[in-house]
Design a protein around this motif. Sequence first.
Motif, mmCIF file in Angstrom:
data_model
loop_
_atom_site.group_PDB
_atom_site.id
_atom_site.type_symbol
_atom_site.label_atom_id
_atom_site.label_comp_id
_atom_site.label_asym_id
_atom_site.label_seq_id
_atom_site.Cartn_x
_atom_site.Cartn_y
_atom_site.Cartn_z
ATOM 1 N N ARG A 146 47.151 59.162 56.754
ATOM 2 C CA ARG A 146 47.272 57.725 57.002
ATOM 3 C C ARG A 146 46.676 56.975 55.833
ATOM 4 N NH1 ARG A 146 45.789 57.040 63.349
ATOM 5 N NH2 ARG A 146 47.459 58.378 64.073
ATOM 6 N N ALA A 147 47.313 55.871 55.509
ATOM 7 C CA ALA A 147 46.813 55.041 54.416
ATOM 8 C C ALA A 147 45.478 54.429 54.811
ATOM 9 C CB ALA A 147 47.824 53.952 54.086
ATOM 10 N N VAL A 148 44.537 54.435 53.889
ATOM 11 C CA VAL A 148 43.233 53.824 54.109
ATOM 12 C C VAL A 148 43.247 52.474 53.409
ATOM 13 C CG1 VAL A 148 40.761 54.042 53.688
ATOM 14 C CG2 VAL A 148 42.130 56.072 54.196
ATOM 15 N N ARG A 149 42.896 51.458 54.152
ATOM 16 C CA ARG A 149 42.875 50.117 53.570
ATOM 17 C C ARG A 149 41.732 50.016 52.574
ATOM 18 N NH1 ARG A 149 44.646 44.781 55.777
ATOM 19 N NH2 ARG A 149 43.585 43.281 54.471
ATOM 20 N N LYS A 150 42.066 49.594 51.370
ATOM 21 C CA LYS A 150 41.062 49.467 50.322
ATOM 22 C C LYS A 150 40.308 48.154 50.491
ATOM 23 C CE LYS A 150 43.660 52.153 46.992
ATOM 24 N NZ LYS A 150 44.331 52.151 45.694
ATOM 25 N N MET A 151 39.033 48.189 50.162
ATOM 26 C CA MET A 151 38.227 46.979 50.225
ATOM 27 C C MET A 151 38.704 45.986 49.167
ATOM 28 S SD MET A 151 34.393 48.510 50.880
ATOM 29 C CE MET A 151 33.789 47.424 49.664
ATOM 30 N N ALA A 152 38.559 44.717 49.465
ATOM 31 C CA ALA A 152 39.006 43.680 48.536
ATOM 32 C C ALA A 152 38.129 43.599 47.303
ATOM 33 C CB ALA A 152 39.045 42.323 49.234
ATOM 34 N N GLY A 153 36.888 43.982 47.406
ATOM 35 C CA GLY A 153 35.993 43.901 46.266
ATOM 36 C C GLY A 153 34.733 44.702 46.514
ATOM 37 N N LYS A 154 33.936 44.847 45.472
ATOM 38 C CA LYS A 154 32.700 45.602 45.581
ATOM 39 C C LYS A 154 31.572 44.726 45.039
ATOM 40 C CE LYS A 154 30.660 49.986 44.226
ATOM 41 N NZ LYS A 154 30.855 51.214 43.454
ATOM 42 N N ALA A 155 30.545 44.542 45.849
ATOM 43 C CA ALA A 155 29.418 43.706 45.447
ATOM 44 C C ALA A 155 28.458 44.526 44.603
ATOM 45 C CB ALA A 155 28.712 43.152 46.676
ATOM 46 N N LEU A 156 28.089 43.993 43.456
ATOM 47 C CA LEU A 156 27.142 44.628 42.542
ATOM 48 C C LEU A 156 26.114 43.603 42.090
ATOM 49 C CD1 LEU A 156 29.644 46.534 40.221
ATOM 50 C CD2 LEU A 156 28.302 47.502 42.064
ATOM 51 N N ARG A 157 25.062 44.088 41.456
ATOM 52 C CA ARG A 157 24.056 43.208 40.874
ATOM 53 C C ARG A 157 23.881 43.639 39.418
ATOM 54 N NH1 ARG A 157 20.116 39.785 43.168
ATOM 55 N NH2 ARG A 157 20.879 40.462 45.184
ATOM 56 N N THR A 158 23.912 42.680 38.509
ATOM 57 C CA THR A 158 23.752 42.973 37.086
ATOM 58 C C THR A 158 22.294 43.309 36.795
ATOM 59 O OG1 THR A 158 23.283 40.697 36.455
ATOM 60 C CG2 THR A 158 25.608 41.361 36.501
ATOM 61 N N PRO A 159 22.003 43.945 35.646
ATOM 62 C CA PRO A 159 20.609 44.224 35.298
ATOM 63 C C PRO A 159 19.752 42.959 35.201
ATOM 64 C CG PRO A 159 22.082 45.486 33.896
ATOM 65 C CD PRO A 159 22.932 44.555 34.706
ATOM 66 N N GLN A 160 20.373 41.805 34.969
ATOM 67 C CA GLN A 160 19.635 40.545 34.896
ATOM 68 C C GLN A 160 19.410 39.933 36.276
ATOM 69 O OE1 GLN A 160 22.455 41.144 33.036
ATOM 70 N NE2 GLN A 160 21.347 41.677 31.172
ATOM 71 N N GLY A 161 19.914 40.587 37.355
ATOM 72 C CA GLY A 161 19.699 40.112 38.713
ATOM 73 C C GLY A 161 20.780 39.186 39.246
ATOM 74 N N GLU A 162 21.889 39.006 38.508
ATOM 75 C CA GLU A 162 22.956 38.127 38.966
ATOM 76 C C GLU A 162 23.899 38.890 39.900
ATOM 77 O OE1 GLU A 162 24.980 36.407 35.641
ATOM 78 O OE2 GLU A 162 23.114 36.019 34.582
ATOM 79 N N ASN A 163 24.378 38.215 40.944
ATOM 80 C CA ASN A 163 25.341 38.828 41.851
ATOM 81 C C ASN A 163 26.712 38.883 41.185
ATOM 82 O OD1 ASN A 163 23.524 39.187 43.944
ATOM 83 N ND2 ASN A 163 23.859 37.121 44.716
#
Length: 176
Positions: A148-165
């Motif tokens: 069955r096809a798995v629905r892919k997430m729309a995006g991935k949340a990360l944080r930069t080394p400078q602390g920015e989302n």
Amino acid sequence: MTVLMKNSLLTLTVLTALACGMQHGIAKPLPEIAQKPAGARHGEKVSAPVTVELASGSATSKNATLPILLQFTTDQPNTPLHVEYRGNAGLSVVTLGSANLVSNQDGVATDTPNVRAAADGVYELNVFVTLGDRTKAVSLPVTVGNARAVRKMAGKALRTPQGENLTVMPAQEKVR
């Protein structure tokens, strides 16, 4: 002392770059930017004016050959199209990996590449269509077995080394 030396070196580098730029005159735009198609907006990717549709065949069993009927539609009749097929990991293209097609009077062309996979899963057949000097890439799902096809997430949340989302989003092309 170390900070002062780094700042001095950075200042020297910037001044050298500016001096070199002044010696060679004003920078000219790159030919690719200067030759942007008339309908293109700044920063917008322009692809071949063709649509790719899965007409039949998107599910099969493992180790079986699956013919996939594809329909290519453009607004230009009698137009040559160069098409390349590539399967992602685990999906192999059994027929030739490329085809040269010509659209009919209605701007439609069809082709039927054959694919095969050795294990159950959802794979992608990547189709690259070149019309003139522009190419369009499309990924079509191919289901093998009971996967069955798995629905892919729309995006991935990360944080930069400078602390920015930061949210990493999948690339999507606008069709106009």
